[in-house]
Design a protein around this motif. Sequence first.
Motif, PDB file in Angstrom:
ATOM      1  N   ASP A  91       0.803  -1.224   0.000  1.00  0.00           N
ATOM      2  CA  ASP A  91       0.000   0.000   0.000  1.00  0.00           C
ATOM      3  C   ASP A  91       0.836   1.274   0.000  1.00  0.00           C
ATOM      4  O   ASP A  91       0.353   2.350  -0.379  1.00  0.00           O
ATOM      5  N   ALA A  92       2.122   1.171   0.410  1.00  0.00           N
ATOM      6  CA  ALA A  92       3.003   2.342   0.438  1.00  0.00           C
ATOM      7  C   ALA A  92       3.842   2.450  -0.829  1.00  0.00           C
ATOM      8  O   ALA A  92       4.707   3.320  -0.918  1.00  0.00           O
ATOM      9  N   GLY A  93       3.580   1.576  -1.800  1.00  0.00           N
ATOM     10  CA  GLY A  93       4.336   1.617  -3.043  1.00  0.00           C
ATOM     11  C   GLY A  93       5.678   0.916  -2.969  1.00  0.00           C
ATOM     12  O   GLY A  93       6.494   1.044  -3.880  1.00  0.00           O
ATOM     13  N   ARG A  94       5.909   0.162  -1.880  1.00  0.00           N
ATOM     14  CA  ARG A  94       7.162  -0.581  -1.753  1.00  0.00           C
ATOM     15  C   ARG A  94       7.031  -1.942  -2.430  1.00  0.00           C
ATOM     16  O   ARG A  94       6.005  -2.610  -2.316  1.00  0.00           O
ATOM     17  N   ALA A  95       8.101  -2.348  -3.115  1.00  0.00           N
ATOM     18  CA  ALA A  95       8.072  -3.610  -3.853  1.00  0.00           C
ATOM     19  C   ALA A  95       8.482  -4.775  -2.959  1.00  0.00           C
ATOM     20  O   ALA A  95       9.422  -4.668  -2.165  1.00  0.00           O
ATOM     21  N   VAL A  96       7.766  -5.868  -3.108  1.00  0.00           N
ATOM     22  CA  VAL A  96       8.123  -7.139  -2.463  1.00  0.00           C
ATOM     23  C   VAL A  96       8.501  -8.097  -3.587  1.00  0.00           C
ATOM     24  O   VAL A  96       7.706  -8.341  -4.496  1.00  0.00           O
ATOM     25  N   TYR A  97       9.744  -8.637  -3.528  1.00  0.00           N
ATOM     26  CA  TYR A  97      10.290  -9.375  -4.656  1.00  0.00           C
ATOM     27  C   TYR A  97      10.355 -10.873  -4.401  1.00  0.00           C
ATOM     28  O   TYR A  97      10.638 -11.325  -3.286  1.00  0.00           O
ATOM     29  N   VAL A 239       3.669   9.774  -4.406  1.00  0.00           N
ATOM     30  CA  VAL A 239       4.402   8.534  -4.651  1.00  0.00           C
ATOM     31  C   VAL A 239       3.600   7.581  -5.529  1.00  0.00           C
ATOM     32  O   VAL A 239       2.458   7.239  -5.214  1.00  0.00           O
ATOM     33  N   VAL A 240       4.210   7.160  -6.647  1.00  0.00           N
ATOM     34  CA  VAL A 240       3.657   6.076  -7.467  1.00  0.00           C
ATOM     35  C   VAL A 240       4.182   4.752  -6.939  1.00  0.00           C
ATOM     36  O   VAL A 240       3.433   3.835  -6.658  1.00  0.00           O
ATOM     37  N   ASP A 241       5.500   4.615  -6.844  1.00  0.00           N
ATOM     38  CA  ASP A 241       6.127   3.520  -6.116  1.00  0.00           C
ATOM     39  C   ASP A 241       7.527   3.961  -5.717  1.00  0.00           C
ATOM     40  O   ASP A 241       8.019   5.001  -6.171  1.00  0.00           O
ATOM     41  N   THR A 242       8.162   3.185  -4.840  1.00  0.00           N
ATOM     42  CA  THR A 242       9.494   3.557  -4.341  1.00  0.00           C
ATOM     43  C   THR A 242      10.594   2.721  -4.981  1.00  0.00           C
ATOM     44  O   THR A 242      11.739   2.754  -4.515  1.00  0.00           O
ATOM     45  N   VAL A 243      10.280   1.999  -6.051  1.00  0.00           N
ATOM     46  CA  VAL A 243      11.267   1.138  -6.706  1.00  0.00           C
ATOM     47  C   VAL A 243      12.421   1.998  -7.247  1.00  0.00           C
ATOM     48  O   VAL A 243      12.203   2.959  -7.977  1.00  0.00           O
ATOM     49  N   THR A 287      12.231   9.985  -8.500  1.00  0.00           N
ATOM     50  CA  THR A 287      12.091   8.595  -8.934  1.00  0.00           C
ATOM     51  C   THR A 287      10.798   7.984  -8.408  1.00  0.00           C
ATOM     52  O   THR A 287      10.197   7.120  -9.064  1.00  0.00           O
ATOM     53  N   CYS A 288      10.373   8.416  -7.229  1.00  0.00           N
ATOM     54  CA  CYS A 288       9.143   7.880  -6.639  1.00  0.00           C
ATOM     55  C   CYS A 288       7.880   8.352  -7.358  1.00  0.00           C
ATOM     56  O   CYS A 288       6.793   7.822  -7.108  1.00  0.00           O
ATOM     57  N   GLY A 292       8.302   2.048 -11.446  1.00  0.00           N
ATOM     58  CA  GLY A 292       9.558   1.348 -11.658  1.00  0.00           C
ATOM     59  C   GLY A 292      10.758   2.244 -11.426  1.00  0.00           C
ATOM     60  O   GLY A 292      10.635   3.399 -11.017  1.00  0.00           O
ATOM     61  N   ALA A 293      11.949   1.683 -11.695  1.00  0.00           N
ATOM     62  CA  ALA A 293      13.187   2.433 -11.487  1.00  0.00           C
ATOM     63  C   ALA A 293      13.501   3.275 -12.713  1.00  0.00           C
ATOM     64  O   ALA A 293      14.561   3.167 -13.315  1.00  0.00           O
ATOM     65  N   ASP A 294      12.544   4.132 -13.100  1.00  0.00           N
ATOM     66  CA  ASP A 294      12.710   5.005 -14.260  1.00  0.00           C
ATOM     67  C   ASP A 294      13.320   6.304 -13.758  1.00  0.00           C
ATOM     68  O   ASP A 294      12.611   7.267 -13.459  1.00  0.00           O
ATOM     69  N   LEU A 295      14.626   6.327 -13.655  1.00  0.00           N
ATOM     70  CA  LEU A 295      15.313   7.385 -12.950  1.00  0.00           C
ATOM     71  C   LEU A 295      15.355   8.673 -13.758  1.00  0.00           C
ATOM     72  O   LEU A 295      15.406   8.641 -14.980  1.00  0.00           O
ATOM     73  N   PRO A 296      15.318   9.828 -13.094  1.00  0.00           N
ATOM     74  CA  PRO A 296      15.157  11.101 -13.818  1.00  0.00           C
ATOM     75  C   PRO A 296      16.371  11.462 -14.646  1.00  0.00           C
ATOM     76  O   PRO A 296      17.502  11.145 -14.310  1.00  0.00           O
ATOM     77  N   ARG A 297      16.118  12.140 -15.757  1.00  0.00           N
ATOM     78  CA  ARG A 297      17.203  12.634 -16.606  1.00  0.00           C
ATOM     79  C   ARG A 297      17.617  14.024 -16.157  1.00  0.00           C
ATOM     80  O   ARG A 297      16.824  14.767 -15.567  1.00  0.00           O
TER      81      ARG A 297
END
Length: 299
Positions: A91-97, A239-243, A287-288, A292-297
């Motif tokens: 629910d907090a946008g944290r990924a469980v792998y 926050v979309v996700d914290t990946v 990034t949040c 995904g890990a779509d990091l900023p330019r």
Amino acid sequence: MIAVLGECVADAFAEGAGRGELALRVLPGGGPANTAVALGRLGSDTRFLGRISGDVFGRLFLERLAGAGVDVSAVVAAAEPSTLAVASLDDAGRAVYSFHAEGAADFQWSPGELRLELLGGVSCLHTGSLALVKEPGAGEVAGFVADAAPYVTISVDPNVRPSLAGRAAYLARLPGHADILRLSEEDLDFLLPGTSLEAACDGWHEQGVRLVVVTRGPEGALVSLGGERAAVPGVPVEVVDTVGAGDAFTAGLLHRLRDHLGGRLDGLDLGTARAAAAFGAQVAALTCTVAGADLPRHR
């Protein structure tokens, strides 16, 4: 130049189920690869040291790295398959792998594949995550870092994955000749349960780590430079996700410290370290705001 050593991971996100099916959306990830891409996008000269498969995921990884301006000339073309991680978000946008990494290309380092000449022109070597602990390659990574330590600044991010390695495996590799240690509060709770942030920092300083940065999610970060400490506030965002947020933070930190890299950080002062961590917090927050890990330019 900053060199980043470690794995690329295909992050497969579950997008819904129905009629006996599960849909997966695959995005390129892996902590070290995320950091390398973020550094490249921020404008730092970056070289990636990794073993990348020739499968469909490997081609995706190479495209992403090269598209960020990362030097991939030192990448080993591997016959083994790519690492796959199936992720779900809480629910907090944290990924469980759930990791599928046995026999994967990333961790099959053999003698001779990691050589000091790969660090020509490099001032800092960053590594961490599964590369620290996943055998059979972890021993080769540890030996390479030890060989490189007299010549470059060493940065380490444990990015612990308890489902793949236990506490003892991580502690055996830390601080691992690190001059910079960046870890999350969750990492610290796993590695040293019941230990305060300050006591943990002091312990690592005694082992030779010059700069310790503990990220605390929306609460910001604690910066500890040789025992002097400062707090960095969090950056509020939708926050979309914290990946990939921690990887982005590390990239921002190293990017802003690049004029101080190349030695043991003896000339670094607390104000400069805090400012670099504050920039890292901004990069992580951006990034949040995306999936995904779509990091900023760099803008």
